[in-house]
Design an enzyme around this catalytic site. Structure first.
Site, short mmCIF file in Angstrom:
data_model
loop_
_atom_site.label_atom_id
_atom_site.label_comp_id
_atom_site.label_asym_id
_atom_site.label_seq_id
_atom_site.Cartn_x
_atom_site.Cartn_y
_atom_site.Cartn_z
N ASP A 113 0.82 -1.21 0.00
CA ASP A 113 0.00 0.00 0.00
C ASP A 113 0.85 1.27 0.00
OD1 ASP A 113 0.95 -0.42 2.58
OD2 ASP A 113 -1.01 -0.81 3.45
N HIS A 131 -7.22 -4.95 10.41
CA HIS A 131 -6.98 -4.71 8.98
C HIS A 131 -5.67 -5.38 8.53
CE1 HIS A 131 -4.71 -0.63 9.75
NE2 HIS A 131 -3.85 -1.62 9.65
#
Ligand code: PGA
Length: 240
Positions: A67, A137
């Site tokens: 990410d 997450h």
């Protein structure tokens, strides 16, 4: 899921390093899926030390990162591309052109997601390293993210902004959005190694290992992965 509980952070990092070194040695052109955050720093330090001491080569290795914050690029010391260069890439013989991170400064973010997704389809991770957020997450796939999601733009959860604020001068400086691999891209890896340390991860770890497989705890999808190893210290394992 295979669960390895280690005494502390250093032992967790060492166990992860042993597994990664096995992959890199067996397959010198392996694709490594890499993560940012504080959790993998001990692993990366060991990879750098081992490269310097033993000459383990990364010349043909390719990497894909999970990410990147929207709006940040290599010139920002808060970007993930900067983090990876500083903490790992510049300590290895890994050509920078073999490294891949979604471009947080792309003008067209949707096009960038599509580009990164197409790239991932050609670069299946031999091993994917993961941390876990205190809300469960993985990468920036926040609770509620569909398991079928591919690379996408995400608005960060308040808890993630708070967790990450420690790495910025002020909480207001934490970007509110990011580009992230989806859970489908992560599940595509041949092997997954997920790391966690510290008491603040214990609840998420319990959900990951013992909870139902649910989109409200994204990491729980890993229960469905055929080759997933969880390496945690005693504090992170304390609720198991
Ligand atoms: P951390 O972050 O390694 O800094 O705890 C993990 C994550 O949020 O995925």
């Amino acid at each position: 899921m295979k669960v390895i509980v280690t005494k502390d952070y250093e032992a967790m990092s060492e166990a992860a390093f042993r597994l990664v070194k096995t992959v890199v040695t067996a397959k010198p052109n392996a694709v490594l899926g890499l993560a940012t955050g504080t959790t993998p720093l001990g692993l990366y330090a060991r990879m750098a030390e081992d490269h310097a001491a033993c000459g383990t080569s990364y010349r043909e290795i390719k990497t894909v990162n999970l990410d990147e914050y929207v709006g940040l690029g290599p010139e920002s010391d808060q970007s993930y591309v900067y983090f990876m260069r500083k903490n790992l890439f510049e300590h290895l013989d890994l050509p920078l052109e073999n490294t891949n991170i979604a471009n947080g400064k792309a003008e067209d973010l949707e096009a960038e997601c599509a580009r990164y997704n197409a790239l991932l389809a050609t670069l299946q991770q031999d091993v994917q390293i993961l941390g876990i957020g205190s809300n469960g997450h993985i990468a920036f796939n926040e609770p509620g993210t569909p398991f079928g999601a591919e690379t996408h733009v995400v608005q960060l959860a308040e808890s993630t902004i708070r967790d990450n604020a420690r790495l910025f001068a002020r909480e207001e400086d934490v970007p509110r959005s990011a580009l992230t691999m989806g859970l489908k891209n992560i599940m595509h890896a041949r092997r997954v190694i997920i790391l966690a340390n510290g008491q603040n991860k214990a609840k998420a770890v319990k959900g990951l290992v013992e909870g139902p497989v649910t989109e409200s705890l994204p990491a729980s999808v890993l229960q469905l992965h055929p080759d997933c190893t969880l390496i945690i210290d005693e504090a992170a394992a304390s609720l198991l």
